[in-house]
Design a protein around this motif. Structure first.
Motif, PDB file in Angstrom:
ATOM      1  N   GLY A 105       0.808  -1.208   0.000  1.00 61.15           N
ATOM      2  CA  GLY A 105       0.000   0.000   0.000  1.00 61.15           C
ATOM      3  C   GLY A 105       0.842   1.259   0.000  1.00 61.15           C
ATOM      4  O   GLY A 105       2.071   1.220   0.087  1.00 61.15           O
ATOM      5  N   PRO A 106       0.172   2.419  -0.068  1.00 57.83           N
ATOM      6  CA  PRO A 106       0.901   3.686  -0.101  1.00 57.83           C
ATOM      7  C   PRO A 106       1.576   3.984   1.238  1.00 57.83           C
ATOM      8  O   PRO A 106       1.052   3.644   2.299  1.00 57.83           O
ATOM      9  N   LEU A 107       2.734   4.609   1.163  1.00 59.76           N
ATOM     10  CA  LEU A 107       3.508   4.966   2.350  1.00 59.76           C
ATOM     11  C   LEU A 107       4.097   6.347   2.143  1.00 59.76           C
ATOM     12  O   LEU A 107       4.674   6.639   1.099  1.00 59.76           O
ATOM     13  N   LEU A 108       3.948   7.191   3.152  1.00 57.72           N
ATOM     14  CA  LEU A 108       4.520   8.530   3.108  1.00 57.72           C
ATOM     15  C   LEU A 108       5.746   8.560   4.008  1.00 57.72           C
ATOM     16  O   LEU A 108       5.673   8.210   5.191  1.00 57.72           O
ATOM     17  N   VAL A 109       6.895   8.949   3.441  1.00 59.40           N
ATOM     18  CA  VAL A 109       8.147   9.038   4.198  1.00 59.40           C
ATOM     19  C   VAL A 109       8.554  10.504   4.282  1.00 59.40           C
ATOM     20  O   VAL A 109       8.697  11.174   3.252  1.00 59.40           O
ATOM     21  N   THR A 117      15.115  18.578   3.475  1.00 61.26           N
ATOM     22  CA  THR A 117      13.852  18.046   3.979  1.00 61.26           C
ATOM     23  C   THR A 117      13.107  17.469   2.792  1.00 61.26           C
ATOM     24  O   THR A 117      12.912  18.163   1.789  1.00 61.26           O
ATOM     25  N   GLU A 118      12.716  16.201   2.895  1.00 58.22           N
ATOM     26  CA  GLU A 118      12.064  15.520   1.776  1.00 58.22           C
ATOM     27  C   GLU A 118      10.780  14.835   2.223  1.00 58.22           C
ATOM     28  O   GLU A 118      10.715  14.276   3.322  1.00 58.22           O
ATOM     29  N   VAL A 119       9.779  14.886   1.371  1.00 60.08           N
ATOM     30  CA  VAL A 119       8.541  14.145   1.573  1.00 60.08           C
ATOM     31  C   VAL A 119       8.333  13.292   0.334  1.00 60.08           C
ATOM     32  O   VAL A 119       8.333  13.803  -0.789  1.00 60.08           O
ATOM     33  N   THR A 120       8.173  11.981   0.522  1.00 60.06           N
ATOM     34  CA  THR A 120       8.077  11.056  -0.599  1.00 60.06           C
ATOM     35  C   THR A 120       6.873  10.143  -0.426  1.00 60.06           C
ATOM     36  O   THR A 120       6.657   9.594   0.661  1.00 60.06           O
ATOM     37  N   LEU A 121       6.109   9.981  -1.491  1.00 66.29           N
ATOM     38  CA  LEU A 121       4.998   9.033  -1.514  1.00 66.29           C
ATOM     39  C   LEU A 121       5.445   7.791  -2.269  1.00 66.29           C
ATOM     40  O   LEU A 121       5.812   7.862  -3.441  1.00 66.29           O
ATOM     41  N   LEU A 122       5.434   6.652  -1.575  1.00 64.00           N
ATOM     42  CA  LEU A 122       5.785   5.373  -2.175  1.00 64.00           C
ATOM     43  C   LEU A 122       4.513   4.541  -2.325  1.00 64.00           C
ATOM     44  O   LEU A 122       3.702   4.456  -1.394  1.00 64.00           O
ATOM     45  N   ARG A 126       7.507   1.854  -4.978  1.00 62.88           N
ATOM     46  CA  ARG A 126       8.004   2.737  -6.035  1.00 62.88           C
ATOM     47  C   ARG A 126       7.598   4.179  -5.744  1.00 62.88           C
ATOM     48  O   ARG A 126       6.561   4.434  -5.140  1.00 62.88           O
ATOM     49  N   ILE A 127       8.427   5.106  -6.210  1.00 65.71           N
ATOM     50  CA  ILE A 127       8.166   6.520  -5.953  1.00 65.71           C
ATOM     51  C   ILE A 127       7.030   6.997  -6.856  1.00 65.71           C
ATOM     52  O   ILE A 127       7.119   6.941  -8.079  1.00 65.71           O
ATOM     53  N   ALA A 172      -2.037   6.855   2.600  1.00 63.62           N
ATOM     54  CA  ALA A 172      -0.774   6.921   3.341  1.00 63.62           C
ATOM     55  C   ALA A 172      -0.949   7.662   4.656  1.00 63.62           C
ATOM     56  O   ALA A 172      -0.372   7.291   5.682  1.00 63.62           O
ATOM     57  N   LEU A 173      -1.770   8.727   4.653  1.00 61.12           N
ATOM     58  CA  LEU A 173      -1.995   9.485   5.881  1.00 61.12           C
ATOM     59  C   LEU A 173      -2.801   8.684   6.888  1.00 61.12           C
ATOM     60  O   LEU A 173      -2.615   8.826   8.097  1.00 61.12           O
ATOM     61  N   ARG A 174      -3.701   7.832   6.405  1.00 61.23           N
ATOM     62  CA  ARG A 174      -4.455   6.998   7.340  1.00 61.23           C
ATOM     63  C   ARG A 174      -3.520   6.053   8.101  1.00 61.23           C
ATOM     64  O   ARG A 174      -3.728   5.769   9.287  1.00 61.23           O
ATOM     65  N   LYS A 175      -2.491   5.562   7.424  1.00 61.91           N
ATOM     66  CA  LYS A 175      -1.488   4.722   8.098  1.00 61.91           C
ATOM     67  C   LYS A 175      -0.629   5.538   9.055  1.00 61.91           C
ATOM     68  O   LYS A 175      -0.160   5.043  10.081  1.00 61.91           O
TER      69      LYS A 175
END
Length: 238
Positions: A105-109, A117-122, A126-127, A172-175
């Motif tokens: 599932g989606p993951l926000l790092v 400062t980096e924000v990445t949606l996987l 995969r990015i 991702a935010l729900r996780k």
């Protein structure tokens, strides 16, 4: 190394070539002094790999939005060390390998480092999207650091939200975002991010070393199975 922990860190060594007023060869995730960087990598390789580099594999993690020129420069320096293989992956992919869930599932790092400062949606490893600010903990006034850093992170997340057509950011935010880097060690930062985004956050275990340990996990998997992980190691956003 598994079972040995940190083998060498020349930047912390008393005989480091960077002692005194010397500039660090990597700034904001980019190699700014290839010659000095090559010497530094050589010291690490000598300590960790020894003189015989046969069948050795080196994994390189880089900022998510590092350009091809910067990635190629790093590849060339590593190739000069004589390894059999060089694997290249993004810092977010490495952080996710160590701190993130194992599902697809989606993951926000959110990586809050000293200079970036980096924000990445996987999604599925995969990015899918990424944002970067060329400011970090070392740039900010200590008194205003929490508010400034949180505002930077939230602005990047909201920018990604506005362009998200498939609901991946919501999922991702729900996780709950995974927080890495030195900023994740500060409750005054992590608590504010949770309040502003309206979701729990998950600071990584020992967030300052999450990326290097995640890269080590991926390396161990490659050495154990003899194949490159299915997830992209290129670090290029799709």
């Amino acid at each position: 190394m598994p079972g040995h922990g940190l083998v060498t860190d020349p930047l912390l060594s008393s005989d480091s070539p960077l002692d005194g007023d010397a500039e660090r060869p990597v700034r904001r995730g980019r190699i700014v002094d290839p010659e000095a960087c090559g010497r530094l990598l050589g010291r690490i390789a000598d300590a960790a790999l020894g003189p015989d580099r046969t069948d050795s594999v080196i994994v390189l993690s880089h900022p998510v939005l590092a350009g091809a020129g910067h990635r190629n420069a790093a590849r060339e320096l590593l190739a000069g060390l004589g390894p059999t293989r060089v694997l290249v992956l993004s810092s977010a992919r490495a952080a996710a390998a160590h701190a993130g869930p194992r599902d697809a599932g989606p993951l926000l790092v959110v990586d809050m480092g000293a200079e970036l400062t980096e924000v990445t949606l996987l999604v599925g490893g995969r990015i899918a999207d990424a944002r970067q600010a060329e400011t970090g903990l070392s740039d900010l006034d200590p008194e205003t650091l929490p508010a400034t850093l949180v505002r930077t992170v939230v602005d990047m997340v909201m920018s990604m939200w506005r362009q998200d057509r498939h609901g991946a950011i919501r999922g991702a935010l729900r996780k709950g975002p995974v927080l890495a880097g030195g900023g994740a060690l500060r409750p005054d930062v992590t608590d504010r991010i949770a309040r502003c985004l309206g979701t729990p956050v998950r600071p990584a275990d020992d967030p300052s070393t999450t990326v290097v340990r995640g890269a080590g996990q991926i390396l161990s998997s490659v050495l154990r199975h003899g194949v490159t992980p299915a997830a992209s190691l290129s670090g290029r956003p799709r």
